[in-house]
Design a protein around this motif. Structure first.
Motif, PDB file in Angstrom:
ATOM      1  N   LYS A   1       0.672  -1.513  -0.069  1.00  0.00           N
ATOM      2  CA  LYS A   1       0.105  -0.246  -0.098  1.00  0.00           C
ATOM      3  C   LYS A   1       0.770   1.275   0.021  1.00  0.00           C
ATOM      4  O   LYS A   1       1.420   1.231   0.423  1.00  0.00           O
ATOM      5  N   CYS A   2       0.346   2.408  -0.872  1.00  0.00           N
ATOM      6  CA  CYS A   2       1.108   3.285  -0.621  1.00  0.00           C
ATOM      7  C   CYS A   2       0.204   5.042  -0.615  1.00  0.00           C
ATOM      8  O   CYS A   2      -0.773   4.185  -1.013  1.00  0.00           O
ATOM      9  N   CYS A   3      -0.065   5.287   0.411  1.00  0.00           N
ATOM     10  CA  CYS A   3       0.038   6.471   0.547  1.00  0.00           C
ATOM     11  C   CYS A   3       0.882   8.149   0.392  1.00  0.00           C
ATOM     12  O   CYS A   3       1.902   8.450  -0.116  1.00  0.00           O
ATOM     13  N   PHE A   4      -0.652   9.736  -0.555  1.00  0.00           N
ATOM     14  CA  PHE A   4      -0.478  10.045  -0.950  1.00  0.00           C
ATOM     15  C   PHE A   4      -0.766  11.137   0.376  1.00  0.00           C
ATOM     16  O   PHE A   4      -1.909  11.166   0.743  1.00  0.00           O
ATOM     17  N   ILE A   5       0.311  11.443   0.463  1.00  0.00           N
ATOM     18  CA  ILE A   5       0.308  12.879   1.630  1.00  0.00           C
ATOM     19  C   ILE A   5       0.409  14.686   1.266  1.00  0.00           C
ATOM     20  O   ILE A   5       1.586  14.198   0.816  1.00  0.00           O
ATOM     21  N   GLY A   6       0.198  15.671   0.986  1.00  0.00           N
ATOM     22  CA  GLY A   6       0.287  17.040   0.841  1.00  0.00           C
ATOM     23  C   GLY A   6      -0.248  18.285   1.254  1.00  0.00           C
ATOM     24  O   GLY A   6      -1.035  17.859   1.049  1.00  0.00           O
ATOM     25  N   SER A   7       0.899  19.489   0.631  1.00  0.00           N
ATOM     26  CA  SER A   7       0.153  19.925   0.817  1.00  0.00           C
ATOM     27  C   SER A   7      -1.243  20.709  -0.019  1.00  0.00           C
ATOM     28  O   SER A   7      -1.532  20.148  -1.468  1.00  0.00           O
ATOM     29  N   ARG A   8      -1.978  21.204   0.189  1.00  0.00           N
ATOM     30  CA  ARG A   8      -3.773  21.610  -0.388  1.00  0.00           C
ATOM     31  C   ARG A   8      -3.315  22.175  -1.188  1.00  0.00           C
ATOM     32  O   ARG A   8      -3.863  22.543  -2.093  1.00  0.00           O
TER      33      ARG A   8
ATOM     34  N   ILE B   1      -7.227  16.069  10.616  1.00  0.00           N
ATOM     35  CA  ILE B   1      -6.334  16.017   9.050  1.00  0.00           C
ATOM     36  C   ILE B   1      -5.164  15.624   9.693  1.00  0.00           C
ATOM     37  O   ILE B   1      -4.411  14.445   9.111  1.00  0.00           O
ATOM     38  N   MET B   2      -4.430  15.428  10.803  1.00  0.00           N
ATOM     39  CA  MET B   2      -3.044  14.957  10.813  1.00  0.00           C
ATOM     40  C   MET B   2      -3.235  14.143  11.187  1.00  0.00           C
ATOM     41  O   MET B   2      -2.600  12.852  11.020  1.00  0.00           O
ATOM     42  N   GLN B   3      -4.358  13.621  12.060  1.00  0.00           N
ATOM     43  CA  GLN B   3      -4.757  12.017  12.478  1.00  0.00           C
ATOM     44  C   GLN B   3      -5.185  11.156  11.465  1.00  0.00           C
ATOM     45  O   GLN B   3      -4.824   9.710  11.453  1.00  0.00           O
ATOM     46  N   ALA B   4      -5.651  11.723  10.630  1.00  0.00           N
ATOM     47  CA  ALA B   4      -6.270  10.738   9.835  1.00  0.00           C
ATOM     48  C   ALA B   4      -5.026  10.294   8.375  1.00  0.00           C
ATOM     49  O   ALA B   4      -5.099   8.847   8.680  1.00  0.00           O
TER      50      ALA B   4
ATOM     51  N   ALA C   1       5.939  17.498   0.778  1.00  0.00           N
ATOM     52  CA  ALA C   1       5.922  18.858   1.730  1.00  0.00           C
ATOM     53  C   ALA C   1       6.822  19.644   1.908  1.00  0.00           C
ATOM     54  O   ALA C   1       8.451  19.133   1.915  1.00  0.00           O
ATOM     55  N   ASN C   2       7.176  20.819   1.764  1.00  0.00           N
ATOM     56  CA  ASN C   2       7.954  21.810   2.239  1.00  0.00           C
ATOM     57  C   ASN C   2       9.248  21.500   3.777  1.00  0.00           C
ATOM     58  O   ASN C   2       7.826  22.017   4.470  1.00  0.00           O
TER      59      ASN C   2
ATOM     60  N   THR D   1       5.597  24.817   9.849  1.00  0.00           N
ATOM     61  CA  THR D   1       3.832  25.234  10.344  1.00  0.00           C
ATOM     62  C   THR D   1       2.812  24.203   9.633  1.00  0.00           C
ATOM     63  O   THR D   1       2.404  23.815   9.389  1.00  0.00           O
ATOM     64  N   SER D   2       3.791  23.671   8.635  1.00  0.00           N
ATOM     65  CA  SER D   2       3.157  22.828   7.078  1.00  0.00           C
ATOM     66  C   SER D   2       2.911  21.319   7.986  1.00  0.00           C
ATOM     67  O   SER D   2       3.368  20.117   8.940  1.00  0.00           O
ATOM     68  N   GLY D   3       1.583  20.852   8.114  1.00  0.00           N
ATOM     69  CA  GLY D   3       0.859  19.338   8.415  1.00  0.00           C
ATOM     70  C   GLY D   3       1.138  18.706   7.749  1.00  0.00           C
ATOM     71  O   GLY D   3       1.481  18.032   8.201  1.00  0.00           O
ATOM     72  N   ALA D   4       1.454  18.976   6.448  1.00  0.00           N
ATOM     73  CA  ALA D   4       2.183  17.614   5.622  1.00  0.00           C
ATOM     74  C   ALA D   4       3.869  17.599   5.855  1.00  0.00           C
ATOM     75  O   ALA D   4       4.420  16.262   5.758  1.00  0.00           O
TER      76      ALA D   4
END
Length: 163
Positions: free
Chosen positions: A9-16, A115-118, A133-134, A139-142
């Motif tokens: 499994k691969c997930c994607f996490i990123g800036s909105r 969002i962070m918990q998810a 992600a920077n 301050t970035s959640g990513a």
């Protein structure tokens, strides 16, 4: 970088917000098609909150046209996203009809942390994290999600510096 395994499994996490939406989509498609799928990654999970998620979803949908065993799962933000209006459309106008959708149980979590918990749940369930992600933006959640993934010794591909 990867050893051959199956059903990973691969997930994607990123800036909105990303400026290069079409470029991100092309990069995702190339990463998945030429590097990721061959190594056994056939399940892809992403959220539905911004341009990065849409780029990931569209790239995975394109890839599934080539490899029919691709599984795509979208973590919806709330039950409201599933509610249909009088014409039978969801808020996403049935954009998610051809993918599996689900909601992480974050009902007891403070709304600013949902969002962070998810993201943490997605990371915990995944073998690979592809992110945008920077890492210099404190301050970035990513960024926080990537740091969490690093603590869990997850494999990470960060596309941020490729733009």
């Amino acid at each position: 970088m990867f050893t051959r395994e199956n059903d990973m499994k691969c997930c994607f996490i990123g800036s909105r917000l990303i400026d290069e939406w079409s470029m991100a989509q092309r990069i995702f498609y190339l990463l998945i098609n030429e590097k990721i799928y061959e190594h056994g990654f056939n399940e892809f999970v992403m959220g539905q909150r911004g341009a990065f998620d849409r780029a990931a979803l569209n790239a995975c949908k394109k890839l599934r046209k080539i490899y029919s065993d691709i599984k795509i799962k979208v973590a919806m933000k709330s039950y409201h996203a599933f509610m249909k209006d009088k014409d039978g459309y969801t808020e996403a106008k049935d954009y998610y009809d051809d993918v599996d959708t689900f909601i992480y149980d974050v009902s007891d979590v403070y709304y600013k942390d949902k969002i962070m918990q998810a993201n943490k749940q997605m990371i915990d369930e995944s073998d690979l994290i592809i992110c945008f992600a920077n890492l210099n933006d404190i301050t970035s959640g990513a960024r926080k999600s990537v740091l969490y993934a690093k603590k869990r010794n997850k494999r990470i591909i960060n596309l941020f510096n490729q733009f």
